[in-house]
Design an enzyme around this catalytic site. Structure first.
Site, PDB file in Angstrom:
ATOM      1  N   ASP A  37       1.060  -1.104  -0.083  1.00  0.00           N
ATOM      2  CA  ASP A  37      -0.031   0.087  -0.059  1.00  0.00           C
ATOM      3  C   ASP A  37       0.947   1.351  -0.093  1.00  0.00           C
ATOM      4  OD1 ASP A  37      -1.675   2.156   0.485  1.00  0.00           O
ATOM      5  OD2 ASP A  37      -2.183   1.598   2.532  1.00  0.00           O
ATOM      6  N   LYS A 100       3.353  11.089  -4.363  1.00  0.00           N
ATOM      7  CA  LYS A 100       2.372  10.156  -4.957  1.00  0.00           C
ATOM      8  C   LYS A 100       1.254  10.939  -5.820  1.00  0.00           C
ATOM      9  CE  LYS A 100      -1.212   6.657  -3.835  1.00  0.00           C
ATOM     10  NZ  LYS A 100      -1.982   5.986  -2.834  1.00  0.00           N
ATOM     11  N   GLU A 204      -7.651   0.971  -4.625  1.00  0.00           N
ATOM     12  CA  GLU A 204      -7.636   0.982  -2.981  1.00  0.00           C
ATOM     13  C   GLU A 204      -8.884   0.840  -2.360  1.00  0.00           C
ATOM     14  OE1 GLU A 204      -5.867   4.883  -2.314  1.00  0.00           O
ATOM     15  OE2 GLU A 204      -3.877   4.145  -3.023  1.00  0.00           O
ATOM     16  N   ASP A 226     -13.357   6.476   2.365  1.00  0.00           N
ATOM     17  CA  ASP A 226     -11.835   6.652   2.651  1.00  0.00           C
ATOM     18  C   ASP A 226     -11.639   8.162   3.135  1.00  0.00           C
ATOM     19  OD1 ASP A 226      -8.858   6.970   2.963  1.00  0.00           O
ATOM     20  OD2 ASP A 226      -8.666   5.663   1.084  1.00  0.00           O
TER      21      ASP A 226
END
Ligand SMILES: *[C@@H]1O[C@H](CO)[C@@H](O)[C@H](O)[C@H]1NC(C)=O
Ligand SMILES: *[C@@H]1O[C@H](CO)[C@@H](O)[C@H](O)[C@H]1NC(C)=O
Ligand SMILES: *[C@@H]1O[C@H](CO)[C@@H](O)[C@H](O)[C@H]1NC(C)=O
Ligand SMILES: CC(=O)N[C@H]1CO[C@H](CO)[C@@H](O)[C@@H]1O
Length: 418
Positions: A37, A100, A204, A226
């Site tokens: 992850d 990211k 994800e 999330d």
């Protein structure tokens, strides 16, 4: 003659039994594939344990199961994870985080990147639409976002190798559902730079749903919320057979735990101003207060009140953030509308990300759907847990015959709220 046959027969049977029993008592096979992850602020590695049928999230030297997604460059070394974070204060210009947000991402104009880069203490340059980070030690050079990510993945790979006691070359990795093909490709490239072959890239939210066993459960519609430090992502997943596909996604890339802390900080600063006539202004004081506020916020998840310059109750924290908490429902309504589903048709609601620990947020979501969200998996480890299950499937450790678990949906667009 018949006697000889039966002796031979029982010898074969004995051999067969010995093999069978031996297999029962053999140590369980080691996982061949790791699950990664690679998060914006933290990253983790896990494995599916074939013998135990569960997932183990692997810690670093100190047993910490998530490492900060931070890479710092000193004169002689590259420091990833906590080692990188420790250098953030003393070496801010060469300590890169949030890579990211830039991996495989194309900016149409240099000004678009400049606007982004204003938020960071390190320098970035525009390179053919992509981003390069500028590092200056005793010489100046640039590094790509995928290089930064590769250093984090290398650290995770080493953590896994140390724990498993063997070399690791294969992995499954998760990416945000909204990542396009190019962002996925550059994420794979980062893993390749870290010496890892990527067997599969999974979304994800799908990973989070798998962490809750949704691939085995009798459900067709799963909604994943999330909520991390700075962003909210809501995905509506549809399961057909053992396959998931993303039916709709929406989010708010300016809503998360940092905003909730900021409200509490503003409140405390105002109280200090009322009491002493002036607000705290020295940089160290504000920094210390910010840290105390962050600790108090976490504490309020478990305790109804904390002492922070003055008593702060959970009710007060909730009141200060009431409008922000309500904003969570906007993308939830959007994915339902776009997925053409009534809220009653959502079978399970899964919460991911540290900020979903806030009791009031759980309650708002629970009340909206008229049922309790699924919260039994640590929200910070749900994604890595699901990726490790997928890694177990790819590594052939899975007892069930499941081959592919996700259908990609390339035409989907994400709706963003601010
Ligand atoms: C930079 O420092 C390192 C470590 O001290 C040294 O090995 C290297 O030669 C230096 N490079 C330059 C260009 O000065
Ligand atoms: C991604 O990688 C695949 C396989 O290497 C390649 O065929 C494809 O063109 C790449 N796509 C983009 C957008 O970079
Ligand atoms: C949380 O707050 C309570 C009450 O103020 C205090 O006793 C406790 O030590 C705090 N715990 C942490 C982890 O900060
Ligand atoms: C509280 C809650 O909703 N729990 C559910 C979580 O997901 C599983 C399916 O894997 C359900 O069986 C639980 O009831």
């Amino acid at each position: 003659m018949a006697g000889e046959m039966s002796i031979l027969g029982s010898a074969i049977l004995a051999l067969f039994l010995a093999g069978y029993l031996g297999q029962q008592y053999l140590p369980p096979p080691k996982p061949k594939v790791i699950g990664l992850d690679l998060g914006t602020t933290f990253c983790s590695v896990g494995v599916f344990r074939p013998g135990m049928g569960d997932v183990e999230v692997i810690g670093d030297e100190e047993g910490r199961k998530s490492i900060p997604s931070v890479v710092s460059f000193s004169l002689t070394q590259v420091h990833a994870g906590y080692d990188g974070l420790e250098l953030a204060d003393s070496n801010p210009h060469n300590t890169i985080y949030d890579a990211k947000r830039f991996i495989g991402k194309i900016f149409d104009k240099p000004e678009d990147l400049e606007r982004e880069s204003a938020r960071y203490p390190f320098k970035m340059v525009y390179n053919n639409g992509g981003t390069e980070f500028v590092v200056s030690t005793n010489r100046t050079f640039t590094v790509s976002p995928e290089f930064i990510s590769s250093q984090l993945l290398l650290k995770l790979r080493k953590m896994a190798e140390r724990h498993l006691g063997m070399p690791v070359h294969k992995a499954v990795i998760s990416v945000p559902a909204e990542f396009d093909e190019r962002q996925r490709n550059y994420t794979i490239r980062a893993a390749n730079l870290a010496g890892l072959d990527i067997l599969r890239v999974i979304n994800e939210p799908t990973a989070a749903a798998m962490a809750y066993g949704m691939h085995k459960a009798d459900v067709s519609n799963v909604l994943v919320v999330d909520l991390g430090g700075g962003t909210l992502d809501v995905s509506l997943l549809n399961k057909q057979g053992a396959m998931f596909f993303t039916r709709a996604m929406a989010g708010n890339n300016k809503l998360g735990g940092q905003d909730f802390s900021q409200r509490l900080l503003q409140y405390i600063v105002e109280k200090v101003r009322q009491r002493f006539g002036i607000p705290p202004s020295r940089e160290e004081d504000v920094h210390r207060l910010r840290q105390a506020v962050e600790a108090a916020k976490l504490n309020l998840t478990l305790n109804p009140r904390v002492l922070l310059e003055e008593p702060v109750t959970r009710e007060l924290f909730e009141e200060l953030n009431a409008d922000l908490f309500q904003k969570i429902l906007a993308p939830v309504r959007t994915v339902l509308a776009e997925g053409q589903l009534e809220k009653a048709e959502v079978d399970e609601v899964v919460l991911v990300g540290g900020s979903t620990r806030i009791p009031r947020i759980r309650k708002i979501i629970g009340q909206f759907f008229g049922k309790d969200p699924n919260t039994s998996v640590d929200p910070d480890l749900a994604v890595v847990t699901g990726v490790a299950i997928q890694a177990g499937i790819m590594g052939g450790a899975w007892p069930l015959q499941v081959s592919a678990l996700e259908i990609s949906n390339r035409h989907l667009r994400k709706t963003n709220f601010h």
